[in-house]
Write a protein that holds these residues in place. Structure first.
Motif, PDB file in Angstrom:
ATOM      1  N   ALA A   8      -2.723   0.058  -4.000  1.00 46.04           N
ATOM      2  CA  ALA A   8      -1.454  -0.601  -3.653  1.00 46.04           C
ATOM      3  C   ALA A   8      -1.620  -2.120  -3.770  1.00 46.04           C
ATOM      4  N   GLN A   9      -1.586  -2.596  -4.997  1.00 48.13           N
ATOM      5  CA  GLN A   9      -1.833  -4.015  -5.277  1.00 48.13           C
ATOM      6  C   GLN A   9      -0.807  -4.947  -4.652  1.00 48.13           C
ATOM      7  N   ASN A  10       0.387  -4.444  -4.335  1.00 47.01           N
ATOM      8  CA  ASN A  10       1.438  -5.271  -3.733  1.00 47.01           C
ATOM      9  C   ASN A  10       1.278  -5.422  -2.220  1.00 47.01           C
ATOM     10  N   CYS A  11       0.264  -4.789  -1.647  1.00 47.08           N
ATOM     11  CA  CYS A  11       0.055  -4.873  -0.200  1.00 47.08           C
ATOM     12  C   CYS A  11      -0.641  -6.184   0.154  1.00 47.08           C
ATOM     13  N   VAL A  12      -0.170  -6.820   1.189  1.00 48.10           N
ATOM     14  CA  VAL A  12      -0.726  -8.096   1.628  1.00 48.10           C
ATOM     15  C   VAL A  12      -2.195  -7.953   2.042  1.00 48.10           C
ATOM     16  N   TYR A  13      -2.609  -6.752   2.420  1.00 48.75           N
ATOM     17  CA  TYR A  13      -3.981  -6.529   2.870  1.00 48.75           C
ATOM     18  C   TYR A  13      -4.945  -6.164   1.732  1.00 48.75           C
ATOM     19  N   ASN A  14      -4.434  -5.956   0.518  1.00 46.35           N
ATOM     20  CA  ASN A  14      -5.256  -5.481  -0.593  1.00 46.35           C
ATOM     21  C   ASN A  14      -5.864  -6.635  -1.383  1.00 46.35           C
ATOM     22  N   GLU A  15      -7.175  -6.562  -1.569  1.00 42.51           N
ATOM     23  CA  GLU A  15      -7.848  -7.506  -2.458  1.00 42.51           C
ATOM     24  C   GLU A  15      -8.901  -6.732  -3.248  1.00 42.51           C
ATOM     25  N   ASP A  16      -8.666  -6.602  -4.538  1.00 40.75           N
ATOM     26  CA  ASP A  16      -9.589  -5.879  -5.423  1.00 40.75           C
ATOM     27  C   ASP A  16      -9.873  -4.464  -4.925  1.00 40.75           C
ATOM     28  N   ARG A  17      -8.823  -3.769  -4.474  1.00 39.21           N
ATOM     29  CA  ARG A  17      -8.876  -2.374  -4.007  1.00 39.21           C
ATOM     30  C   ARG A  17      -9.536  -2.221  -2.631  1.00 39.21           C
ATOM     31  N   TYR A  18      -9.857  -3.340  -1.987  1.00 44.25           N
ATOM     32  CA  TYR A  18     -10.397  -3.309  -0.627  1.00 44.25           C
ATOM     33  C   TYR A  18      -9.310  -3.718   0.359  1.00 44.25           C
ATOM     34  N   CYS A  19      -9.470  -3.315   1.616  1.00 45.56           N
ATOM     35  CA  CYS A  19      -8.477  -3.608   2.641  1.00 45.56           C
ATOM     36  C   CYS A  19      -9.011  -4.664   3.607  1.00 45.56           C
ATOM     37  N   SER A  20      -8.180  -5.640   3.917  1.00 44.70           N
ATOM     38  CA  SER A  20      -8.591  -6.686   4.851  1.00 44.70           C
ATOM     39  C   SER A  20      -8.008  -6.479   6.247  1.00 44.70           C
ATOM     40  N   LYS A  21      -7.286  -5.373   6.452  1.00 46.63           N
ATOM     41  CA  LYS A  21      -6.669  -5.137   7.761  1.00 46.63           C
ATOM     42  C   LYS A  21      -7.695  -4.670   8.797  1.00 46.63           C
ATOM     43  N   GLY A  22      -8.696  -3.905   8.371  1.00 46.48           N
ATOM     44  CA  GLY A  22      -9.710  -3.431   9.308  1.00 46.48           C
ATOM     45  C   GLY A  22      -9.477  -2.015   9.792  1.00 46.48           C
ATOM     46  N   ASP A  23      -8.217  -1.621   9.889  1.00 49.10           N
ATOM     47  CA  ASP A  23      -7.862  -0.256  10.245  1.00 49.10           C
ATOM     48  C   ASP A  23      -6.504   0.056   9.640  1.00 49.10           C
ATOM     49  N   ILE A  24      -6.280   1.317   9.305  1.00 49.75           N
ATOM     50  CA  ILE A  24      -4.981   1.712   8.752  1.00 49.75           C
ATOM     51  C   ILE A  24      -4.527   3.006   9.410  1.00 49.75           C
ATOM     52  N   LEU A  25      -3.243   3.288   9.249  1.00 48.00           N
ATOM     53  CA  LEU A  25      -2.660   4.527   9.761  1.00 48.00           C
ATOM     54  C   LEU A  25      -2.025   5.281   8.608  1.00 48.00           C
ATOM     55  N   ILE A  26      -2.473   6.509   8.417  1.00 48.51           N
ATOM     56  CA  ILE A  26      -1.866   7.406   7.436  1.00 48.51           C
ATOM     57  C   ILE A  26      -0.905   8.303   8.193  1.00 48.51           C
ATOM     58  N   GLN A  27       0.330   8.375   7.722  1.00 52.37           N
ATOM     59  CA  GLN A  27       1.318   9.240   8.352  1.00 52.37           C
ATOM     60  C   GLN A  27       1.631  10.425   7.451  1.00 52.37           C
ATOM     61  N   GLY A  28       2.030  11.501   8.084  1.00 53.92           N
ATOM     62  CA  GLY A  28       2.380  12.717   7.371  1.00 53.92           C
ATOM     63  C   GLY A  28       2.305  13.902   8.309  1.00 53.92           C
ATOM     64  N   ASP A  29       2.978  13.794   9.430  1.00 54.69           N
ATOM     65  CA  ASP A  29       2.911  14.803  10.487  1.00 54.69           C
ATOM     66  C   ASP A  29       3.062  16.230   9.971  1.00 54.69           C
ATOM     67  N   GLU A  30       3.988  16.451   9.053  1.00 55.55           N
ATOM     68  CA  GLU A  30       4.253  17.786   8.517  1.00 55.55           C
ATOM     69  C   GLU A  30       3.774  17.933   7.074  1.00 55.55           C
ATOM     70  N   ALA A  31       2.964  17.015   6.592  1.00 47.18           N
ATOM     71  CA  ALA A  31       2.538  16.998   5.191  1.00 47.18           C
ATOM     72  C   ALA A  31       1.828  18.284   4.787  1.00 47.18           C
ATOM     73  N   GLN A  32       2.232  18.784   3.630  1.00 50.04           N
ATOM     74  CA  GLN A  32       1.588  19.941   3.010  1.00 50.04           C
ATOM     75  C   GLN A  32       0.835  19.514   1.751  1.00 50.04           C
ATOM     76  N   THR A  33       1.207  18.329   1.228  1.00 57.67           N
ATOM     77  CA  THR A  33       0.603  17.788   0.010  1.00 57.67           C
ATOM     78  C   THR A  33       0.414  16.281   0.185  1.00 57.67           C
ATOM     79  N   ALA A  34      -0.382  15.698  -0.695  1.00 56.54           N
ATOM     80  CA  ALA A  34      -0.645  14.254  -0.635  1.00 56.54           C
ATOM     81  C   ALA A  34       0.630  13.435  -0.740  1.00 56.54           C
ATOM     82  N   CYS A  35       1.578  13.877  -1.572  1.00 56.55           N
ATOM     83  CA  CYS A  35       2.798  13.081  -1.765  1.00 56.55           C
ATOM     84  C   CYS A  35       3.687  13.055  -0.520  1.00 56.55           C
ATOM     85  N   GLU A  36       3.366  13.834   0.483  1.00 57.33           N
ATOM     86  CA  GLU A  36       4.112  13.817   1.740  1.00 57.33           C
ATOM     87  C   GLU A  36       3.432  12.945   2.795  1.00 57.33           C
ATOM     88  N   THR A  37       2.424  12.183   2.375  1.00 54.98           N
ATOM     89  CA  THR A  37       1.738  11.248   3.269  1.00 54.98           C
ATOM     90  C   THR A  37       2.061   9.822   2.842  1.00 54.98           C
TER      91      THR A  37
END
Length: 103
Positions: A8-37
């Motif tokens: 996600a190159q447009n993310c403010v936390y992304n630099e060369d595919r690394y994250c500068s936020k330190g922690d992230i949250l993946i959502q997808g409570d009812e996800a059955q596939t990756a595209c639902e996350t």
């Protein structure tokens, strides 16, 4: 902590595919596939915004996850060895996904 690769190159936390936020949250409570996350920590870098003003880019981050049906979810934490977040042209968090999701 899992290794994280993020396209996600447009993310403010992304630099060369690394994250500068330190922690992230993946959502997808009812996800059955990756595209639902999504990476709800995604924040679009606006024109003139300073990337990585919140931290140092790192290959490893803490990943909290609500995709309870994912094989790698243990007590709402990701235990995968490596996590890939997709969303190369993402402008919102719903345009990202956890490609590592596995049911």
């Amino acid at each position: 902590m899992p290794l994280l690769s993020c396209s996600a190159q447009n993310c403010v936390y992304n630099e060369d595919r690394y994250c500068s936020k330190g922690d992230i949250l993946i959502q997808g409570d009812e996800a059955q596939t990756a595209c639902e996350t999504c990476c709800s920590s995604f924040k679009e870098a606006g024109e003139g915004s300073m990337k990585n003003s919140v931290g140092t880019p790192s290959a490893t981050v803490q990943i909290d996850c609500t995709a309870c049906k994912c094989h790698y979810n243990e007590d709402n934490r990701c235990i995968a060895g490596k996590v890939d977040i997709s969303g190369q042209s993402a402008c919102t968090c719903t345009q990202t996904e956890c490609s590592t999701f596995e049911k």
